[in-house]
Design an enzyme around this catalytic site. Sequence first.
Site, PDB file in Angstrom:
ATOM      1  N   THR B 176       4.139 -82.255 -79.901  1.00  0.00           N
ATOM      2  CA  THR B 176       3.550 -82.374 -81.091  1.00  0.00           C
ATOM      3  C   THR B 176       4.002 -81.815 -82.140  1.00  0.00           C
ATOM      4  OG1 THR B 176       1.161 -82.234 -79.838  1.00  0.00           O
ATOM      5  CG2 THR B 176       1.361 -81.786 -82.099  1.00  0.00           C
ATOM      6  N   ALA B 180       2.831 -85.922 -85.974  1.00  0.00           N
ATOM      7  CA  ALA B 180       2.924 -86.503 -84.656  1.00  0.00           C
ATOM      8  C   ALA B 180       1.898 -85.853 -83.769  1.00  0.00           C
ATOM      9  CB  ALA B 180       4.233 -86.784 -84.282  1.00  0.00           C
ATOM     10  N   ARG B 293      -2.211 -84.070 -67.687  1.00  0.00           N
ATOM     11  CA  ARG B 293      -3.738 -84.487 -67.796  1.00  0.00           C
ATOM     12  C   ARG B 293      -4.464 -84.319 -66.312  1.00  0.00           C
ATOM     13  NH1 ARG B 293      -2.774 -90.278 -70.936  1.00  0.00           N
ATOM     14  NH2 ARG B 293      -2.322 -89.029 -73.048  1.00  0.00           N
ATOM     15  N   ILE B 411     -29.005 -71.808 -70.415  1.00  0.00           N
ATOM     16  CA  ILE B 411     -30.105 -71.094 -69.572  1.00  0.00           C
ATOM     17  C   ILE B 411     -29.798 -69.409 -69.854  1.00  0.00           C
ATOM     18  CG2 ILE B 411     -29.735 -70.296 -66.764  1.00  0.00           C
ATOM     19  CD1 ILE B 411     -28.954 -73.523 -66.379  1.00  0.00           C
ATOM     20  N   GLY B 413     -30.182 -68.215 -72.526  1.00  0.00           N
ATOM     21  CA  GLY B 413     -30.693 -67.824 -73.854  1.00  0.00           C
ATOM     22  C   GLY B 413     -30.125 -67.167 -74.697  1.00  0.00           C
ATOM     23  N   GLU B 437      -3.650 -82.540 -74.518  1.00  0.00           N
ATOM     24  CA  GLU B 437      -3.161 -83.880 -73.559  1.00  0.00           C
ATOM     25  C   GLU B 437      -3.841 -85.097 -73.742  1.00  0.00           C
ATOM     26  OE1 GLU B 437      -0.715 -83.145 -72.137  1.00  0.00           O
ATOM     27  OE2 GLU B 437      -0.796 -80.986 -72.286  1.00  0.00           O
TER      28      GLU B 437
HETATM   29  C1  LIG Z   1      -4.618 -75.230 -78.163  1.00  0.00           C
HETATM   30  C2  LIG Z   1      -3.894 -76.436 -78.178  1.00  0.00           C
HETATM   31  C3  LIG Z   1      -2.585 -76.419 -77.520  1.00  0.00           C
HETATM   32  C4  LIG Z   1      -1.855 -77.376 -77.382  1.00  0.00           C
HETATM   33  N1  LIG Z   1      -0.748 -77.374 -76.686  1.00  0.00           N
HETATM   34  C5  LIG Z   1       0.246 -78.325 -76.800  1.00  0.00           C
HETATM   35  C6  LIG Z   1       1.504 -78.254 -76.257  1.00  0.00           C
HETATM   36  O1  LIG Z   1       1.579 -77.425 -75.383  1.00  0.00           O
HETATM   37  N2  LIG Z   1       2.383 -79.219 -76.481  1.00  0.00           N
HETATM   38  C7  LIG Z   1       2.225 -80.177 -77.205  1.00  0.00           C
HETATM   39  O2  LIG Z   1       3.043 -81.087 -77.531  1.00  0.00           O
HETATM   40  N3  LIG Z   1       1.026 -80.309 -77.764  1.00  0.00           N
HETATM   41  C8  LIG Z   1       0.071 -79.372 -77.701  1.00  0.00           C
HETATM   42  N4  LIG Z   1      -1.183 -79.329 -78.500  1.00  0.00           N
HETATM   43  C9  LIG Z   1      -1.190 -80.643 -79.326  1.00  0.00           C
HETATM   44  C10 LIG Z   1      -2.285 -81.620 -78.711  1.00  0.00           C
HETATM   45  O3  LIG Z   1      -1.915 -82.440 -77.670  1.00  0.00           O
HETATM   46  C11 LIG Z   1      -2.774 -82.289 -79.971  1.00  0.00           C
HETATM   47  O4  LIG Z   1      -3.679 -81.361 -80.706  1.00  0.00           O
HETATM   48  C12 LIG Z   1      -3.667 -83.805 -79.517  1.00  0.00           C
HETATM   49  O5  LIG Z   1      -2.751 -84.558 -79.035  1.00  0.00           O
HETATM   50  C13 LIG Z   1      -4.228 -84.326 -80.790  1.00  0.00           C
HETATM   51  O6  LIG Z   1      -3.606 -84.278 -81.764  1.00  0.00           O
HETATM   52  P1  LIG Z   1      -3.981 -84.120 -83.194  1.00  0.00           P
HETATM   53  O7  LIG Z   1      -4.422 -82.743 -83.147  1.00  0.00           O
HETATM   54  O8  LIG Z   1      -2.735 -84.371 -84.226  1.00  0.00           O
HETATM   55  O9  LIG Z   1      -5.019 -84.886 -83.603  1.00  0.00           O
HETATM   56  P2  LIG Z   1      -5.019 -86.452 -84.242  1.00  0.00           P
HETATM   57  O10 LIG Z   1      -4.247 -87.296 -83.589  1.00  0.00           O
HETATM   58  O11 LIG Z   1      -4.995 -86.176 -85.764  1.00  0.00           O
HETATM   59  O12 LIG Z   1      -6.706 -86.775 -84.072  1.00  0.00           O
HETATM   60  C14 LIG Z   1      -7.703 -86.299 -84.834  1.00  0.00           C
HETATM   61  C15 LIG Z   1      -8.904 -87.223 -84.301  1.00  0.00           C
HETATM   62  O13 LIG Z   1      -8.446 -88.607 -84.353  1.00  0.00           O
HETATM   63  C16 LIG Z   1      -8.768 -89.376 -83.228  1.00  0.00           C
HETATM   64  N5  LIG Z   1      -8.004 -90.486 -82.927  1.00  0.00           N
HETATM   65  C17 LIG Z   1      -6.489 -90.325 -83.476  1.00  0.00           C
HETATM   66  N6  LIG Z   1      -5.826 -91.602 -82.933  1.00  0.00           N
HETATM   67  C18 LIG Z   1      -6.744 -92.476 -82.464  1.00  0.00           C
HETATM   68  C19 LIG Z   1      -6.757 -93.575 -81.845  1.00  0.00           C
HETATM   69  N7  LIG Z   1      -5.627 -94.568 -81.715  1.00  0.00           N
HETATM   70  N8  LIG Z   1      -8.300 -94.175 -81.540  1.00  0.00           N
HETATM   71  C20 LIG Z   1      -9.221 -93.421 -81.471  1.00  0.00           C
HETATM   72  N9  LIG Z   1      -9.284 -92.174 -82.009  1.00  0.00           N
HETATM   73  C21 LIG Z   1      -7.914 -91.581 -82.484  1.00  0.00           C
HETATM   74  C22 LIG Z   1      -8.739 -88.095 -82.111  1.00  0.00           C
HETATM   75  O14 LIG Z   1      -9.302 -88.653 -80.995  1.00  0.00           O
HETATM   76  C23 LIG Z   1      -9.209 -87.097 -82.844  1.00  0.00           C
HETATM   77  O15 LIG Z   1     -10.783 -87.276 -82.799  1.00  0.00           O
HETATM   78  C24 LIG Z   1      -1.989 -78.371 -78.468  1.00  0.00           C
HETATM   79  C25 LIG Z   1      -2.981 -78.522 -79.183  1.00  0.00           C
HETATM   80  C26 LIG Z   1      -4.149 -77.229 -79.083  1.00  0.00           C
HETATM   81  C27 LIG Z   1      -5.059 -77.430 -79.866  1.00  0.00           C
END
Ligand SMILES: Cc1cc2nc3c(=O)[nH]c(=O)nc-3n(C[C@H](O)[C@H](O)[C@H](O)COP(=O)(O)OP(=O)(O)OC[C@H]3O[C@@H](n4cnc5c(N)ncnc54)[C@H](O)[C@@H]3O)c2cc1C
Lengths: 291, 575
Positions: B176, B180, B293, B411, B413, B437
């Site tokens: 990420t 991206a 996943r 549960i 409360g 993921e």
């Molecule tokens: C605690 C934590 C640990 C993490 N660890 C890692 C890690 O180790 N390595 C790594 O690479 N990443 C990691 N991540 C990143 C994580 O995988 C991303 O946050 C996640 O994939 C979502 O990307 P984003 O946060 O940019 O959300 P966005 O992509 O901006 O999504 C925002 C919203 O839009 C929706 N959305 C986006 N595109 C679509 C679509 N095509 N169709 C429908 N809905 C859509 C999403 O479902 C979401 O509700 C971590 C994130 C967190 C919070």
Amino acid sequence: MTKKLKIVVLAKQVPDTRNVGKNAMKEDGTVNRAALPAIFNPEDMNALEQALRLKDSHPGSVVLLLTMGPARAAEIIREGYYRGADGGVLLTDRKFAGADTLATSYALAMALKKMQPDIIIAGRQAIDGDTAQVGPQVAEKLSLPQVTYAEDIVGFEKNRLVVKRRLERGVESVRTPLPVVITVHATAPECRPRNAKQLMRFKHARTLTEEQDNEHNSYLPLVSPESLRIPEWSVADVGGEESHYGLSGSPTKVKKIENIVFQAKESKRLTSSFEEIDMLMSELISSHTIG
Amino acid sequence: MANFYKDNRDLKFQFNHPLMSKIVRLKEQDFKDSGNFDYAPCNFEDTVDSYDKVMEILGEICGETIASNAEEVDKHGPHHENGRVTYAPGTQKNQDTLTQAGLYGMSLPREFGGLNFSMVPYVMAAEIVARADAGFANIWGLQDCAETIHEFGSDEIKQEFLPRINLGETCSMDLTEPDAGSDLQAVMLRASYNETAGMWYLNGVKRFITNGDAQIKLVLARSEENTTDGRGLSYFVHDQAWGGVTVRRIENKLGIKGSPTCELVFNNAPAKIVGERRMGLIKYVMSLMNGARLGVGAQSVGISEAAYREALKYAHERAQFGKPIIQFPAVYEMLAVIKAKLQASRALLYETTRFVDLYKAYGFVGESRKLTPEERTESKLYQKQADMLTPMLKLMASEYSNQNAYDSLQIHGGSGFMKDYPIERLFRDARITTIYEGTSQLQVVAAQRYVTNGGYLALMREYEKIPLKAEHELLKKILIEMTLQYEKSVELLAGKDNDYIDFHARRLVEMASHIIMSYLLIIDSQTDDSFENSAQIFINKSRAWNNERYTYLKDFSPFQLSSFLAVKEERVPEA
Ligand SMILES: Cc1cc2nc3c(=O)[nH]c(=O)nc-3n(C[C@H](O)[C@H](O)[C@H](O)COP(=O)(O)OP(=O)(O)OC[C@H]3O[C@@H](n4cnc5c(N)ncnc54)[C@H](O)[C@@H]3O)c2cc1C
């Protein structure tokens, strides 16, 4: 240059008296061993960890377990293997049965004479007896120095082993020549976990008796390789006076057993004045609670 | 002594599955290691006995050490200073204990110091660790990265990195970036090759990287200049010892607080390529993500298990109106549904895992000899089933873990709202599972194609063929009707445009999930009565859930969609 040490850990299989249920005691007041799970005596586990640490810091050293008990106590040796020991001996013979601490230490001492270790490490006491006598008695029988209540075996300083002891009001460092008997206190670091590979390597280790019963791992070939055989020593193997073993070697007699039920009584509130503390002291002395 | 394996008979049950002997035989390649490694098993029973005993070790460490540290780890969290991260003391202790126990590199071959365990016990371990501390489960679970190195790396890279895993070195998965997230094709971190050094160099920023200060890092980066899509991305391995990566900050999070989430700056960080150029996203990351996943599925089930136990305990202890609250229908219904969802998601977790196990094992067998045509067909089928069930599992298990944590907290409360009980932590920890993921929405995107191409339907029909006990015939009838209803629902989408299909996709994926999990529960009830209550509850609930979705879909007109589209025109009013 670091020394290569031969270390023997004395370990006992005990009923787990820490989680006692209703039927933990028999009518006659003795422990109902069948009702409680058999475990590795907790402080012996601390002792094993001290031995393994010495082995880590003195490559080429060996750690062996010595345990006295029935056939199933072979589990103690396997448990030792799983945590990093190199093997052990099960002292088992009907003639050992009914031993008190004196007869037990005699048997262990005879086996230790045969094993010739540099360092003998035991737990301070076993949870099924709480006597803390076996370690010291073994030392006496072998005429070796003893360090009790050890918390940390620090290492060598000019051919002397430095050991930290846990005392009531602090710690004390002592230096001892080898061979030595050390008993380890529960405040010493807990034992490392069983290791997955060690477990897979040694889960097939069996005594001849177990192999013949073949209850254990029944899907395996009947005979396990020689390297995985846990030796069983009988009275004949360790020698000594037969009369010193087992029941006949045990002067301890149980006179009476009482059931004690702990009860909370009324409490008394005192100020910190000298008079009140004096009164409390004389009360406790006259009731033989202290003094 | 608390043992999180021994106190849960549903786990050992998985080792008795009929496919297990095939999985073990393939994974052990007919026990070829038994002469070469003194800890290799000699037959099936020996292998499963080892699985069982190693799970006992893990169960004890989880029950005694990791679970006891969880509260303190949650409070303390990791520490960031001078571009480096230190774990909370409890986290470090967990890590050291599991290393001493030899529980890293569980699935790696023995030649690399691994245990060569199949996925079933590996995933089980992930579930157990997550029950003890879901945040720590991430750090432990990142050994998944080793699995991709093993699968796709050159011999040289395998030799260089894999033996370190069992010794306790940890990994991170750096995908990420600020721009991206769900859309990994947009990754910009640059990789450039230096001929003279014979090395790649990485420059850019990664965000939200779990355990970002790991010794071994797998990085997705743009190796092809002037590209903007997924085909310009390659996959790299970076060794912390090579330098060039600093942790700019760590996030302050809602849950899984013990797991450091890092922002990383790559400044000419040396790296080696894993596999072929340009295949980074389309092949390797996809594979890594599928594994991860599965890991989040296991983590979700672990959290559900923990939440259920907390709620059950509390419901017995807490009395109101003169009786324990578990006596009230509203409470016991919640508990029974939590348990049904827990067991349903676990059934799906291990079914998916078995398929993954089988196709992966065939893959490795295929490296040493040619697979027979039958084996190849079978391997393809298992792979398809694994690909199909993985997004379904990730979606459902994570959503259920949230629902279960929510109901378990309810549960409790008011006490549930306080820091005094573990349930509030479980509730917070569960929240991430539907996000990373790939969010639930992205799982639906991945699952959707198996709705349209008939994949899920074919699987339902396979399950339908399995004979059931006479007393389960009624449930079977319900499931057959549900399958027909699902089929009709899919037909309702025929010929509709993509927006329309996307709009309803989640409904259909959920319908398929309900039916498939129902089948798995009833099939498990054939060999173990203890699943029967959950099967009854889950099937009847599922029928109602699916009826609702079907009704909505059937009566939905394109005209209704316009009411939804209106929201796109809305703006938050300016102050
Ligand atoms: C605690 C934590 C640990 C993490 N660890 C890692 C890690 O180790 N390595 C790594 O690479 N990443 C990691 N991540 C990143 C994580 O995988 C991303 O946050 C996640 O994939 C979502 O990307 P984003 O946060 O940019 O959300 P966005 O992509 O901006 O999504 C925002 C919203 O839009 C929706 N959305 C986006 N595109 C679509 C679509 N095509 N169709 C429908 N809905 C859509 C999403 O479902 C979401 O509700 C971590 C994130 C967190 C919070």
